[in-house]
Design a protein around this motif. Structure first.
Motif, PDB file in Angstrom:
ATOM      1  N   THR A 371      -6.010 -12.625  -3.014  1.00 25.81           N
ATOM      2  CA  THR A 371      -5.165 -13.758  -2.612  1.00 25.81           C
ATOM      3  C   THR A 371      -4.571 -13.536  -1.227  1.00 25.81           C
ATOM      4  N   ALA A 372      -4.350 -12.272  -0.887  1.00 21.94           N
ATOM      5  CA  ALA A 372      -3.786 -11.950   0.430  1.00 21.94           C
ATOM      6  C   ALA A 372      -4.869 -11.727   1.480  1.00 21.94           C
ATOM      7  N   GLY A 373      -6.130 -11.707   1.057  1.00 22.98           N
ATOM      8  CA  GLY A 373      -7.223 -11.472   1.997  1.00 22.98           C
ATOM      9  C   GLY A 373      -7.220 -10.073   2.574  1.00 22.98           C
ATOM     10  N   LEU A 374      -6.838  -9.080   1.740  1.00 21.23           N
ATOM     11  CA  LEU A 374      -6.712  -7.712   2.214  1.00 21.23           C
ATOM     12  C   LEU A 374      -7.662  -6.778   1.479  1.00 21.23           C
ATOM     13  N   ALA A 375      -8.199  -5.814   2.183  1.00 23.39           N
ATOM     14  CA  ALA A 375      -8.976  -4.747   1.577  1.00 23.39           C
ATOM     15  C   ALA A 375      -8.037  -3.609   1.177  1.00 23.39           C
ATOM     16  N   ARG A 376      -8.528  -2.736   0.320  1.00 20.47           N
ATOM     17  CA  ARG A 376      -7.682  -1.643  -0.155  1.00 20.47           C
ATOM     18  C   ARG A 376      -7.195  -0.758   0.977  1.00 20.47           C
ATOM     19  N   ASP A 377      -8.036  -0.522   1.963  1.00 20.78           N
ATOM     20  CA  ASP A 377      -7.638   0.392   3.038  1.00 20.78           C
ATOM     21  C   ASP A 377      -6.632  -0.217   4.001  1.00 20.78           C
ATOM     22  N   ALA A 378      -6.305  -1.521   3.807  1.00 19.28           N
ATOM     23  CA  ALA A 378      -5.286  -2.160   4.645  1.00 19.28           C
ATOM     24  C   ALA A 378      -3.877  -1.916   4.125  1.00 19.28           C
ATOM     25  N   ILE A 379      -3.752  -1.307   2.939  1.00 18.62           N
ATOM     26  CA  ILE A 379      -2.445  -1.093   2.322  1.00 18.62           C
ATOM     27  C   ILE A 379      -1.884   0.253   2.774  1.00 18.62           C
ATOM     28  N   ASP A 380      -0.691   0.227   3.345  1.00 14.08           N
ATOM     29  CA  ASP A 380      -0.045   1.455   3.820  1.00 14.08           C
ATOM     30  C   ASP A 380       0.772   2.146   2.732  1.00 14.08           C
ATOM     31  N   HIS A 381       1.439   1.353   1.886  1.00 17.16           N
ATOM     32  CA  HIS A 381       2.290   1.900   0.836  1.00 17.16           C
ATOM     33  C   HIS A 381       2.072   1.108  -0.453  1.00 17.16           C
ATOM     34  N   VAL A 382       2.055   1.830  -1.577  1.00 15.83           N
ATOM     35  CA  VAL A 382       2.011   1.209  -2.903  1.00 15.83           C
ATOM     36  C   VAL A 382       3.274   1.647  -3.635  1.00 15.83           C
ATOM     37  N   PHE A 383       4.139   0.680  -3.943  1.00 20.27           N
ATOM     38  CA  PHE A 383       5.401   0.991  -4.604  1.00 20.27           C
ATOM     39  C   PHE A 383       5.283   0.609  -6.074  1.00 20.27           C
ATOM     40  N   LEU A 384       5.344   1.607  -6.951  1.00 19.51           N
ATOM     41  CA  LEU A 384       5.292   1.390  -8.394  1.00 19.51           C
ATOM     42  C   LEU A 384       6.704   1.334  -8.946  1.00 19.51           C
ATOM     43  N   THR A 385       7.010   0.278  -9.693  1.00 20.84           N
ATOM     44  CA  THR A 385       8.343   0.133 -10.258  1.00 20.84           C
ATOM     45  C   THR A 385       8.230  -0.435 -11.666  1.00 20.84           C
ATOM     46  N   GLY A 386       9.322  -0.405 -12.416  1.00 22.69           N
ATOM     47  CA  GLY A 386       9.300  -0.825 -13.810  1.00 22.69           C
ATOM     48  C   GLY A 386       9.012   0.345 -14.724  1.00 22.69           C
ATOM     49  N   GLY A 387       9.525   0.284 -15.942  1.00 22.63           N
ATOM     50  CA  GLY A 387       9.442   1.411 -16.861  1.00 22.63           C
ATOM     51  C   GLY A 387       8.034   1.904 -17.134  1.00 22.63           C
ATOM     52  N   SER A 388       7.075   0.983 -17.292  1.00 26.25           N
ATOM     53  CA  SER A 388       5.712   1.397 -17.637  1.00 26.25           C
ATOM     54  C   SER A 388       4.972   2.028 -16.462  1.00 26.25           C
ATOM     55  N   SER A 389       5.548   1.961 -15.260  1.00 25.41           N
ATOM     56  CA  SER A 389       4.917   2.631 -14.115  1.00 25.41           C
ATOM     57  C   SER A 389       4.964   4.144 -14.272  1.00 25.41           C
ATOM     58  N   LEU A 390       5.775   4.653 -15.215  1.00 26.53           N
ATOM     59  CA  LEU A 390       5.883   6.087 -15.441  1.00 26.53           C
ATOM     60  C   LEU A 390       4.748   6.630 -16.310  1.00 26.53           C
ATOM     61  N   ILE A 391       3.954   5.751 -16.910  1.00 31.89           N
ATOM     62  CA  ILE A 391       2.823   6.181 -17.736  1.00 31.89           C
ATOM     63  C   ILE A 391       1.739   6.747 -16.819  1.00 31.89           C
ATOM     64  N   PRO A 392       1.303   7.977 -17.031  1.00 31.22           N
ATOM     65  CA  PRO A 392       0.335   8.592 -16.110  1.00 31.22           C
ATOM     66  C   PRO A 392      -0.931   7.768 -15.904  1.00 31.22           C
ATOM     67  N   ALA A 393      -1.460   7.138 -16.956  1.00 29.86           N
ATOM     68  CA  ALA A 393      -2.694   6.363 -16.808  1.00 29.86           C
ATOM     69  C   ALA A 393      -2.474   5.139 -15.930  1.00 29.86           C
ATOM     70  N   VAL A 394      -1.277   4.582 -15.950  1.00 24.91           N
ATOM     71  CA  VAL A 394      -0.965   3.455 -15.076  1.00 24.91           C
ATOM     72  C   VAL A 394      -0.943   3.929 -13.628  1.00 24.91           C
ATOM     73  N   ARG A 395      -0.284   5.034 -13.388  1.00 25.76           N
ATOM     74  CA  ARG A 395      -0.235   5.580 -12.022  1.00 25.76           C
ATOM     75  C   ARG A 395      -1.638   5.934 -11.530  1.00 25.76           C
TER      76      ARG A 395
END
Length: 440
Positions: A371-395
Motif C-alpha cells: 500500500t505504501a509502494g515500498l520494498a523491504r530494504d526501504a525500511i530503516d526501522h521496525v518498531f514492534l509494540t503491543g503485548g504479543s510482540s514479545l512472542i519470539p515467533a512473532v519477532r
C-alpha cells in the motif's frame, strides 16, 4: 501525576482489547501517562474488563466495576457476578446486539460507556476536565470475518460521546509511530507493527528530522483481525476443549455424529465466553450431555459456564503464553473442582499451533508495504509494540524480513496512548484522522 500538573492540552486514549491506557500532553512537546487507582496501588495500564452484579437493594439494581477493580469483585463473588473482557472485539460485529446481564440488556456502546466512566474516574483529578482535543485509537482493521467499520464508528461515537468532547480517531500504529519518532535524530522510514489482543495492525511512516514543520507523514497501513486472543484460543483448542467434548460424538436417533464445532465457538472469543451463562445455552448443553458418548466431558463444559471459569482459564492460558516467551518449555496448570489439567508445553509446540496465524500476519505485513509502494530494504526501522510482540515467533517473522539490526521495541503497552496525545498537539491533527473504511 502531581496535582500541580498543568491542565492537559490533548488527551490520547488507547482503548485496547486487553488493556487501556490514557496519556495527556500539555503543549510542551511530550506526554505523560495517567496513573490509575487500582487495588494494588497506582498503575498506568488499566485492564479492559467489566464486572456486573445485582445490588442487595429492593430493586436489585445492576452494580458494576471496571479494570482491576472488576477482577477483584469477580474473584470475591464469582458465582453471583458476570465478568466481561475483550468486548472491544465485537465493536464491528453486526450479529452482536446486546449482552444479557441479569435482567438488563446492554449494547456495545452502553458497555463502553460504563467502562469509560470508571476509567476516567480512576484517573483522578487530571481527567476531571477534559480538553477539546481527545484523540482515540482505532484498529486498522477490526476483528471478525466480515467486520463493519461503519457500525464500529457508530458504536465508538456513542461510546465516547459520554466524554462530552469532540473525538478524533487515529489508527493505533500511527500513534505508536509518533511516539517512536522521538528516538530518531535523522530522517527515516518506519514500519510500526502493533500486536494487540484482537488485531495486528501495521503502518508505514516517513519521519523527518527533528524541528521539521511536519515531523511524520503516513505512507500506508494494513491490518488483520487476529492477534493475542487468537493465540490464546490455539492453546485452549489444543489443551482444554478436548476435555470439554470437542472431537467427541453424540447419538441422534440411530446415528452417531460428531459434536459440531459450533458448540465451542464461543470459547474462541473471551467476550462471548462470558455471555454463555444464559438459560438457552445451558438448556442446549444439557440436551447435548444426555446424547453425548462422553457425557462427563459435556458436564465439564457446563461447569465451566455455570461456575464462571472463563476468567481463571484465560489467566492460566495467558500465564503459559507469557512463560513460553522466555522459556523453551513451561507447564500449563489449571485446578478447580470441575476441571483440572497439568501438562508440559514446549515452545515449539505452541509455535506450530499459531503457525497459520503467523502466516496470515506475514501476508498482512507484505500488504502494508504494498500500500505504501515500498520494498523491504526501504525500511530503516521496525518498531514492534503491543503485548504479543514479545512472542519470539512473532519477532522472528520480522527478523526474517528485515534483519535483526532494524528491529526495535519497548513501551509495548503504552506507546500508542503516548503518541496519540502527541498527535493531539499537532496543528494538522486532522491529517492523521483514520478513515471510516478499512484499508483494502
Amino acid at each position: 501525576m502531581a496535582a500541580t500538573t498543568p491542565a492537559p492540552r490533548a488527551v490520547g486514549i488507547d482503548f485496547g482489547t486487553t488493556n487501556s491506557v490514557i496519556a495527556c500532553s500539555s503543549g510542551a512537546g511530550d506526554a505523560q501517562l495517567v496513573p490509575f487507582a487500582t487495588p494494588d496501588g497506582s498503575a498506568s495500564v488499566f485492564r479492559t474488563a467489566l464486572c456486573f452484579w445485582q445490588d442487595d437493594g429492593p430493586r436489585g439494581a445492576l452494580a458494576h466495576e471496571a479494570g482491576p477493580w472488576a477482577i477483584a469483585e469477580f474473584l470475591d463473588f464469582p458465582g453471583g457476578s458476570r465478568f466481561i473482557q475483550s468486548f472491544k472485539s465485537v465493536a464491528a460485529n453486526p450479529t452482536f446486539d446486546h449482552a444479557n446481564l441479569f435482567e438488563k440488556r446492554l449494547r456495545f456502546e452502553e458497555l463502553g460507556q460504563v467502562f469509560l466512566r470508571h476509567l476516567v474516574a480512576r484517573g483522578g483529578a487530571v481527567l476531571a476536565d477534559l480538553p477539546d482535543r481527545v484523540v482515540v485509537g482505532r484498529p486498522v482493521r477490526y476483528v471478525g470475518s466480515r467486520p463493519d467499520p461503519a457500525l464500529a464508528r457508530q458504536r465508538y461515537d456513542a461510546m465516547f460521546g459520554v466524554l462530552g468532547r469532540p473525538v478524533h480517531y487515529v489508527y493505533e500504529p500511527l500513534g505508536a509511530a509518533f511516539s517512536f519518532a522521538r528516538r530518531l535524530q535523522r530522517p527515516a522510514t518506519l514500519l510500526v507493527a502493533d500486536f494487540g489482543g484482537g488485531t495486528s495492525d501495521f503502518s508505514l511512516v516517513r519521519v523527518d528530522a527533528p524541528g521539521a514543520a511536519r515531523r511524520c507523514l503516513p505512507l500506508g497501513s494494513a491490518g488483520i483481525g487476529l492477534a493475542g486472543d487468537r493465540f490464546d484460543y490455539r492453546i485452549m483448542d489444543r489443551l482444554i476443549l478436548p476435555m470439554l467434548g470437542k472431537g467427541g460424538t453424540y447419538r441422534s436417533f440411530d446415528k452417531v455424529l460428531e459434536i459440531p464445532d459450533g458448540h465451542f465457538t464461543d470459547f474462541g472469543d473471551w467476550s462471548r465466553l462470558a455471555l454463555m451463562r444464559n438459560r438457552r445455552t445451558l438448556e442446549e448443553l444439557a440436551r447435548l450431555r444426555r446424547a453425548a458418548s462422553d457425557p462427563q466431558a459435556i458436564a465439564r463444559m457446563i461447569a465451566v459456564v455455570e461456575n464462571e471459569l472463563g476468567y481463571p482459564l484465560y489467566d492460566a492460558v495467558g500465564q503459559l503464553k507469557r512463560a513460553l516467551s522466555s522459556q523453551d518449555e513451561a507447564r500449563f496448570t489449571f485446578e478447580s473442582p470441575h476441571l483440572a489439567l497439568d501438562v508440559s508445553v514446549r515452545r515449539a509446540e505452541f509455535e506450530s499451533w499459531i503457525a497459520p496465524d503467523l502466516a496470515r500476519i506475514g501476508e498482512t505485513v507484505d500488504a502494508a508495504l504494498a500500500t505504501a509502494g515500498l520494498a523491504r530494504d526501504a525500511i530503516d526501522h521496525v518498531f514492534l509494540t503491543g503485548g504479543s510482540s514479545l512472542i519470539p515467533a512473532v519477532r522472528q517473522l520480522f527478523v526474517d524480513r528485515f534483519g535483526a539490526g532494524r528491529i526495535e521495541s519497548g513501551e509495548e503497552l503504552t506507546s500508542i496512548a503516548h503518541g496519540l496525545a502527541l498527535i493531539g498537539e499537532e496543528a494538522d491533527m486532522e491529517a492523521w484522522t483514520a478513515q471510516d473504511e478499512d484499508p483494502a
